[in-house]
Design an enzyme around this catalytic site. Sequence first.
Site, mmCIF file in Angstrom:
data_model
loop_
_atom_site.group_PDB
_atom_site.id
_atom_site.type_symbol
_atom_site.label_atom_id
_atom_site.label_comp_id
_atom_site.label_asym_id
_atom_site.label_seq_id
_atom_site.Cartn_x
_atom_site.Cartn_y
_atom_site.Cartn_z
ATOM 1 N N PRO A 11 -15.393 127.997 -0.008
ATOM 2 C CA PRO A 11 -14.367 127.919 -1.047
ATOM 3 C C PRO A 11 -13.841 126.516 -1.307
ATOM 4 C CG PRO A 11 -13.480 128.924 0.946
ATOM 5 C CD PRO A 11 -14.969 128.830 1.130
ATOM 6 N N ASN A 12 -13.595 126.286 -2.576
ATOM 7 C CA ASN A 12 -12.978 125.057 -3.106
ATOM 8 C C ASN A 12 -13.895 123.837 -3.087
ATOM 9 O OD1 ASN A 12 -10.330 126.212 -3.652
ATOM 10 N ND2 ASN A 12 -10.148 126.401 -1.437
ATOM 11 N N ARG A 19 -10.715 117.211 -6.218
ATOM 12 C CA ARG A 19 -9.877 117.775 -5.171
ATOM 13 C C ARG A 19 -9.555 116.727 -4.112
ATOM 14 N NH1 ARG A 19 -12.183 121.686 -0.406
ATOM 15 N NH2 ARG A 19 -10.159 122.169 0.487
ATOM 16 N N TYR A 24 -11.399 113.782 0.565
ATOM 17 C CA TYR A 24 -12.805 114.196 0.438
ATOM 18 C C TYR A 24 -13.683 113.193 -0.316
ATOM 19 C CZ TYR A 24 -10.891 118.627 2.028
ATOM 20 O OH TYR A 24 -10.256 119.600 2.772
ATOM 21 N N ASN A 75 -21.002 124.325 5.379
ATOM 22 C CA ASN A 75 -19.607 123.922 5.228
ATOM 23 C C ASN A 75 -18.853 125.147 4.717
ATOM 24 O OD1 ASN A 75 -17.115 122.866 4.737
ATOM 25 N ND2 ASN A 75 -17.844 121.071 3.611
ATOM 26 N N ALA A 78 -12.315 126.442 4.141
ATOM 27 C CA ALA A 78 -11.185 127.009 4.878
ATOM 28 C C ALA A 78 -11.563 128.262 5.670
ATOM 29 C CB ALA A 78 -10.043 127.324 3.918
ATOM 30 N N HIS A 81 -11.775 128.321 9.526
ATOM 31 C CA HIS A 81 -10.638 128.474 10.438
ATOM 32 C C HIS A 81 -10.151 129.913 10.539
ATOM 33 C CE1 HIS A 81 -10.877 124.213 9.885
ATOM 34 N NE2 HIS A 81 -10.575 124.303 8.601
ATOM 35 N N ASP A 88 -19.595 136.350 12.979
ATOM 36 C CA ASP A 88 -20.508 137.446 13.305
ATOM 37 C C ASP A 88 -21.832 137.309 12.564
ATOM 38 O OD1 ASP A 88 -18.629 138.545 14.995
ATOM 39 O OD2 ASP A 88 -18.063 140.196 13.654
ATOM 40 N N GLU A 100 -22.523 123.572 11.696
ATOM 41 C CA GLU A 100 -21.239 123.528 10.987
ATOM 42 C C GLU A 100 -21.014 122.102 10.465
ATOM 43 O OE1 GLU A 100 -17.875 125.115 13.185
ATOM 44 O OE2 GLU A 100 -16.518 123.749 12.148
ATOM 45 N N HIS A 102 -18.489 119.440 8.080
ATOM 46 C CA HIS A 102 -17.255 119.136 7.336
ATOM 47 C C HIS A 102 -17.304 117.696 6.844
ATOM 48 C CE1 HIS A 102 -15.509 122.855 8.664
ATOM 49 N NE2 HIS A 102 -15.889 122.562 9.895
ATOM 50 N N ILE A 103 -16.780 117.517 5.656
ATOM 51 C CA ILE A 103 -16.686 116.175 5.077
ATOM 52 C C ILE A 103 -15.616 115.381 5.831
ATOM 53 C CG2 ILE A 103 -16.031 114.904 2.982
ATOM 54 C CD1 ILE A 103 -17.105 117.419 1.414
ATOM 55 N N SER A 104 -14.471 116.003 6.018
ATOM 56 C CA SER A 104 -13.349 115.325 6.678
ATOM 57 C C SER A 104 -13.406 115.549 8.191
ATOM 58 C CB SER A 104 -12.022 115.869 6.132
ATOM 59 O OG SER A 104 -11.880 117.243 6.445
ATOM 60 N N ARG A 109 -6.629 116.162 11.294
ATOM 61 C CA ARG A 109 -5.788 116.724 10.227
ATOM 62 C C ARG A 109 -4.817 117.766 10.809
ATOM 63 N NH1 ARG A 109 -9.443 118.408 5.347
ATOM 64 N NH2 ARG A 109 -7.370 118.534 4.399
ATOM 65 N N ARG A 113 -6.403 123.295 11.272
ATOM 66 C CA ARG A 113 -7.817 122.973 11.052
ATOM 67 C C ARG A 113 -8.547 122.640 12.353
ATOM 68 N NH1 ARG A 113 -8.001 122.435 5.353
ATOM 69 N NH2 ARG A 113 -6.003 121.688 4.622
HETATM 70 C C1 DQA Z 1 -13.616 121.057 4.952
HETATM 71 C C2 DQA Z 1 -12.430 121.071 5.919
HETATM 72 C C3 DQA Z 1 -11.675 122.393 5.827
HETATM 73 O O1 DQA Z 1 -10.564 122.386 6.719
HETATM 74 C C4 DQA Z 1 -11.151 122.593 4.412
HETATM 75 O O2 DQA Z 1 -10.526 123.847 4.306
HETATM 76 C C5 DQA Z 1 -12.222 122.424 3.372
HETATM 77 C C6 DQA Z 1 -13.175 121.333 3.520
HETATM 78 C C7 DQA Z 1 -14.335 119.687 4.947
HETATM 79 O O3 DQA Z 1 -15.475 119.648 4.490
HETATM 80 O O4 DQA Z 1 -13.773 118.676 5.388
HETATM 81 O O5 DQA Z 1 -12.239 123.137 2.379
HETATM 82 O O6 DQA Z 1 -14.541 122.038 5.355
#
Ligand code: DQA
Length: 146
Positions: A11-12, A19, A24, A75, A78, A81, A88, A100, A102-104, A109, A113
């Site tokens: 998501p997002n 964003r 990011y 990725n 959210a 978390h 599963d 797994e 993540h960009i950040s 943070r 997270r």
């Molecule tokens: C994220 C980090 C997550 O905590 C956040 O909810 C995202 C982006 C990242 O790529 O840094 O949507 O997965």
Amino acid sequence: MSKTIFVLNGPNLNMLGKREPGIYGGKTLADIEADCQKAGADLGLIVDFRQSNHEGMLVDWLHEAGEKAAGVAFNAGAYTHTSVALHDAIRAISPLPVIEVHISNVHAREEFRHKSMIAPAAKGVICGFGPHSYILALHALKTLTQ
Ligand code: DQA
């Protein structure tokens, strides 16, 4: 024959570019896909790159990866978390390697997270390198699937 790697985005992540660019960066998801396609071609991997805002769709794609892919860079946004269902689903396709991504740097943070539901089921975690996190995951999957 080239192996297929699914690169799944939650998501997002379709909002990248607009964003929170201070966190990011300025690249859009289309820019990141183009970088992944180039890195995949250089590594001899076929990259199947997707994004959904829906948890159940991500579950379905993980199941599909279990049938069709050699590995997954994931990725989960959210849902990382919160989602027992994604934890599963990764376990359900074991031993397929899921990284797994993540960009950040989620550990630098907010405290909410710091906990990942995905990490205990994943082969490994890459975070904090900006969009280059995806490329590092592709390199890791190339080594893991050789
Ligand atoms: C994220 C980090 C997550 O905590 C956040 O909810 C995202 C982006 C990242 O790529 O840094 O949507 O997965």
